[in-house]
Design an enzyme around this catalytic site. Structure first.
Site, mmCIF file in Angstrom:
data_model
loop_
_atom_site.group_PDB
_atom_site.id
_atom_site.type_symbol
_atom_site.label_atom_id
_atom_site.label_comp_id
_atom_site.label_asym_id
_atom_site.label_seq_id
_atom_site.Cartn_x
_atom_site.Cartn_y
_atom_site.Cartn_z
ATOM 1 N N PRO A 40 1.002 -1.310 -0.092
ATOM 2 C CA PRO A 40 0.394 -0.170 -0.024
ATOM 3 C C PRO A 40 0.703 1.191 -0.120
ATOM 4 O O PRO A 40 1.808 1.559 1.060
ATOM 5 C CB PRO A 40 -0.674 -0.126 1.500
ATOM 6 C CG PRO A 40 -1.046 -1.116 1.671
ATOM 7 C CD PRO A 40 0.300 -1.844 1.112
ATOM 8 N N GLU A 41 0.298 2.310 -0.941
ATOM 9 C CA GLU A 41 1.124 3.831 -0.880
ATOM 10 C C GLU A 41 -0.261 4.471 -0.474
ATOM 11 O O GLU A 41 -1.139 3.476 -0.385
ATOM 12 C CB GLU A 41 1.600 3.836 -1.952
ATOM 13 C CG GLU A 41 2.683 3.018 -2.662
ATOM 14 C CD GLU A 41 3.757 3.964 -3.282
ATOM 15 O OE1 GLU A 41 4.278 5.290 -2.945
ATOM 16 O OE2 GLU A 41 5.160 3.481 -4.042
#
Length: 271
Positions: A2-3
């Site tokens: 996840p960014e």
DNA sequence: AGTGCGGCCTGTCCGC
DNA sequence: TGCGGACAGGCCGCAC
């Protein structure tokens, strides 16, 4: 992986199911995350969720003035809302069961994530205290990047991925933003002009904002809070495109390891 | 103080 | 087809 956009998307996905609800109990099936999940998280039991918010990639589930739960998705973590009596899947490590029979469920195959209790004020928490500005806030600009980078000899890509400088720029979007602003990822941070930092800051804002609007980019592990994969890798301009033609000039995209991480760039467009 | 790197993990992919 | 090994990556914490 996840960014920031995935974390923001997750926040927006889970928030309506949590705010206003009382936490019935917390179930820790496997405490072996990045740091062991300790009993302090049980303080949330019986408390009402008053607010859900985010600082950098940390999700904060606030329970009034007492503090709350802090969750980091690490590399492979995801959150979903389900029924508390749904059979857990593989890697479902923690449940936050609510007073309506529903449940916030934390899944993390690689267990690089984090799940802990925080005491107010949140901004004094050891993990949050030294963080730089949010990239989508007023406090972030090309001028601040320029000012903080003077005399720094390390690669500009490492510089913008440093959470003390600006939060939420992960490996994928660092490559993307540097391509968009025409800056070579290995260039020394201190040798980028103010004008080019203005362009870079704009690119960082643009790429993150765009990804948030699209509901998050993901490559492999991310599942949004509905349990559906969001998969927009085809929109990436350079990331994971080694050998493929640059969309701007046609030269093959190169891959180079910078700061132990794969970086993708166009040797023609980026200087 | 800035910089570099080890370590934590498992799923996926590649070559034999 | 099966198996082992390389690789992926966020980010803390340590060493220089």
């Amino acid at each position: 992986m996840p960014e920031l956009p995935e974390v923001e998307t997750t926040l927006r996905g889970i928030e309506p199911s949590l705010t206003g609800r009382r936490i019935r109990n917390i179930v820790v099936r496997n405490p072996s995350l990045r740091w062991p999940v300790d009993d302090a998280v049980l303080r949330a039991e019986g408390l009402v969720v008053t607010r859900c918010w985010r600082r950098a990639k940390y999700l904060l589930v606030e329970t009034g003035s007492s503090g709350g739960l802090m969750i980091h998705l690490g590399m492979s973590g995801s959150l979903r809302i389900c029924d508390a009596d749904d059979a857990p899947r593989k890697h479902d490590h923690v449940d936050v069961a609510l007073d309506n029979g529903r449940c916030l469920r934390f899944n993390d195959p690689r267990r690089f994530g984090m799940f802990c209790w925080w005491e107010p004020p949140a901004e004094d928490h050891a993990l949050l205290k030294a963080l730089g500005p949010e990239p989508l806030s007023e406090g972030f600009s090309g001028a601040c990047l320029h000012a903080l980078s003077r005399k720094r000899k390390g690669a500009v890509k490492n510089f913008i991925m440093d959470g003390k400088i600006v939060v939420g720029v992960g490996n994928i979007y660092a490559s993307e933003a540097l391509f968009m602003s025409g800056i070579h990822p290995a260039r020394a941070a201190g040798r980028v002009s103010l004008a080019r930092y203005e362009g870079l800051a704009a690119a960082i804002r643009s790429v993150l904002d765009h990804a948030i609007r699209r509901g998050g980019t993901t490559l492999r592990d991310f599942l949004n809070s509905d349990g559906n994969p969001g998969y927009f890798a085809q929109e990436l301009l350079v990331y994971d495109r080694e050998g493929k033609p640059c969309f701007q000039c046609g030269r093959p995209i190169r891959r180079k390891v910078i700061g132990q991480r794969s970086s993708f760039y166009c040797p023609g467009c980026q200087r």
